[in-house]
Enzyme design. Sequence first.
Site, short mmCIF file in Angstrom:
data_model
loop_
_atom_site.label_atom_id
_atom_site.label_comp_id
_atom_site.label_asym_id
_atom_site.label_seq_id
_atom_site.Cartn_x
_atom_site.Cartn_y
_atom_site.Cartn_z
N CYS A 130 23.78 39.42 26.05
CA CYS A 130 23.02 38.69 27.08
C CYS A 130 21.53 38.97 27.03
O CYS A 130 20.75 38.26 27.67
CB CYS A 130 23.54 39.02 28.47
SG CYS A 130 25.10 38.20 28.76
N1 CO8 Z 1 41.06 33.94 41.46
C1 CO8 Z 1 41.53 34.59 42.54
N2 CO8 Z 1 41.53 35.93 42.65
C2 CO8 Z 1 41.05 36.65 41.62
C3 CO8 Z 1 40.57 36.04 40.45
C4 CO8 Z 1 40.58 34.64 40.38
N3 CO8 Z 1 40.12 33.97 39.31
N4 CO8 Z 1 40.17 36.99 39.60
C5 CO8 Z 1 40.38 38.17 40.20
N5 CO8 Z 1 40.93 37.98 41.42
C6 CO8 Z 1 41.35 38.98 42.41
C7 CO8 Z 1 41.73 40.28 41.71
O1 CO8 Z 1 43.08 40.25 41.33
C8 CO8 Z 1 41.46 41.29 42.80
O2 CO8 Z 1 42.53 41.33 43.68
P1 CO8 Z 1 43.03 42.73 44.32
O3 CO8 Z 1 41.86 43.20 45.12
O4 CO8 Z 1 44.22 42.34 45.10
O5 CO8 Z 1 43.30 43.61 43.14
C9 CO8 Z 1 40.27 40.71 43.56
O6 CO8 Z 1 40.25 39.30 43.24
C10 CO8 Z 1 38.94 41.32 43.16
O7 CO8 Z 1 38.82 41.31 41.73
P2 CO8 Z 1 37.59 41.94 40.98
O8 CO8 Z 1 37.36 43.33 41.46
O9 CO8 Z 1 37.76 41.73 39.50
O10 CO8 Z 1 36.44 40.94 41.48
P3 CO8 Z 1 34.92 41.20 41.67
O11 CO8 Z 1 34.60 41.05 43.09
O12 CO8 Z 1 34.43 42.41 40.94
O13 CO8 Z 1 34.29 39.93 40.91
C11 CO8 Z 1 33.26 39.41 38.79
C12 CO8 Z 1 34.56 39.71 39.53
C13 CO8 Z 1 32.73 38.10 39.27
C14 CO8 Z 1 33.58 39.33 37.29
C15 CO8 Z 1 32.20 40.50 39.02
O14 CO8 Z 1 32.76 41.79 38.85
C16 CO8 Z 1 31.01 40.40 38.11
O15 CO8 Z 1 30.36 39.38 37.98
N6 CO8 Z 1 30.63 41.49 37.44
C17 CO8 Z 1 29.48 41.50 36.55
C18 CO8 Z 1 29.81 40.80 35.31
C19 CO8 Z 1 28.65 40.69 34.36
O16 CO8 Z 1 27.50 40.55 34.69
N7 CO8 Z 1 28.97 40.70 33.11
C20 CO8 Z 1 27.98 40.51 32.15
C21 CO8 Z 1 28.67 40.15 30.95
S1 CO8 Z 1 27.86 38.96 30.09
C22 CO8 Z 1 27.09 39.63 28.71
O17 CO8 Z 1 26.55 40.66 28.62
C23 CO8 Z 1 27.14 38.76 27.51
C24 CO8 Z 1 28.40 38.98 26.79
C25 CO8 Z 1 28.51 38.01 25.66
C26 CO8 Z 1 28.81 36.61 26.12
C27 CO8 Z 1 30.24 36.26 25.91
C28 CO8 Z 1 30.50 34.78 26.17
C29 CO8 Z 1 31.96 34.37 26.21
#
Ligand code: CO8
Length: 373
Positions: free
Chosen positions: A156
């Site tokens: 990124c």
């Molecule tokens: N629908 C419904 N519920 C869901 C879903 C879904 N799709 N997904 C997860 N849940 C549930 C989980 O099961 C969990 O339930 P429980 O609490 O019962 O266990 C609950 O929701 C919470 O899950 P999470 O803790 O996973 O959710 P978050 O609140 O942490 O949100 C995010 C998830 C949005 C992914 C968040 O953590 C985030 O954005 N983090 C930062 C990510 C980031 O910036 N990454 C950067 C990577 S990009 C990069 O560097 C480039 C890489 C190369 C590119 C690749 C391209 C393909």
Amino acid sequence: MHSVVISGTGLYQPPHTISNAELVQAFNAYVDLQNARHAEAIAAGQRQPLVHSSVEFIEKASGIKQRYVLEKDGVLDPTRMYPRFKERPDDQISLMAEIAVDAAREALAAAGKQASDIDAVFCASANMQRAYPAMAVEIQQALGAGGYGFDMNVACSSATFALEQAFNAVRSGASKCVLVINPEITSAHLEWRDRDCHFIFGDVCTALIVERADLATGQDQWEILGTQLATQFSNNIRNNFGFMNRAEDSDPLARDKTFRQEGRKVFKEVVPIAAAHIEAHLAKHDCQPAGVRRYWLHQANLGMNQLIIKKLVAGEAGSDVAPLILDEFANTASAGSIIAFHRHRADLAAGDLGVICSFGAGYSVGSVIVKKR
Ligand code: CO8
């Protein structure tokens, strides 16, 4: 040393959008198909059923409302769940180079430059279509640019890391006019069948013209005051796809051969790193965070940007100080902060300061301080 400006930007926007509702409908159909297929194993307790995704979760957890993609039907086909691209013969331009040329032409027109004015092309992106010949060299040839080109990948942060290379090449006198280009075909390396991340990414390409200030003639010039890059190893964002896979006899369709992450850990660890990085970089230039008119931040997650802006200026992301584009584009890897810069700079006045900042896999962070001329 020469003064250096960003004198033009360009954006290639793919023709298709996928709304969260469309995405979730396809994902849930895939889940139902898989659960029906494995009903016996699930009933016997030998396998966990897959769980539906939801639009409400996606919007609340990420701020993303839709994404652009180059091909939509394959992604939304519950029996496939990834895009369908045709392999191209060697004598046809690659898809990455094709979208790059489109964005580059817009950036050149904005800067009032001809392709022949370019003497270096840095193609910087989170994934490359092939190992060689470099996409940058292909783009150079397709445009009719001079000099040399190379590909680089810092996930990124690829765009900001390339901006530093362009800044150094121009200020040292090695180059006069550099094209920094970020074709991000994230749809091909996202795991659309994984509920935790299927909503995160979108396709796009951004372009920047970086040139000597004394040679720039465009109407909209941004002096680069400084760049600062940092990396710190983390396994929390990872993709094991690579040229060794065949020799390792590993499964090319295994889960670890596409994007995967520990999203919560990334969120927690990267926010303080990015905020401290920006603050330290500004301090080197005798600037306070509050003295910055606009932050064009990496566009991964609304909550991350909210926390970074709160730490820096007690302000809000999505406001005048830190505009968002992730609701429309989703996370476009290295292109996100550049789309924000491309879309949200016309209202700034001469002398205004801005910061372009990316953060992501590696971990990696890159910041670029610019001043409107
Ligand atoms: N629908 C419904 N519920 C869901 C879903 C879904 N799709 N997904 C997860 N849940 C549930 C989980 O099961 C969990 O339930 P429980 O609490 O019962 O266990 C609950 O929701 C919470 O899950 P999470 O803790 O996973 O959710 P978050 O609140 O942490 O949100 C995010 C998830 C949005 C992914 C968040 O953590 C985030 O954005 N983090 C930062 C990510 C980031 O910036 N990454 C950067 C990577 S990009 C990069 O560097 C480039 C890489 C190369 C590119 C690749 C391209 C393909």
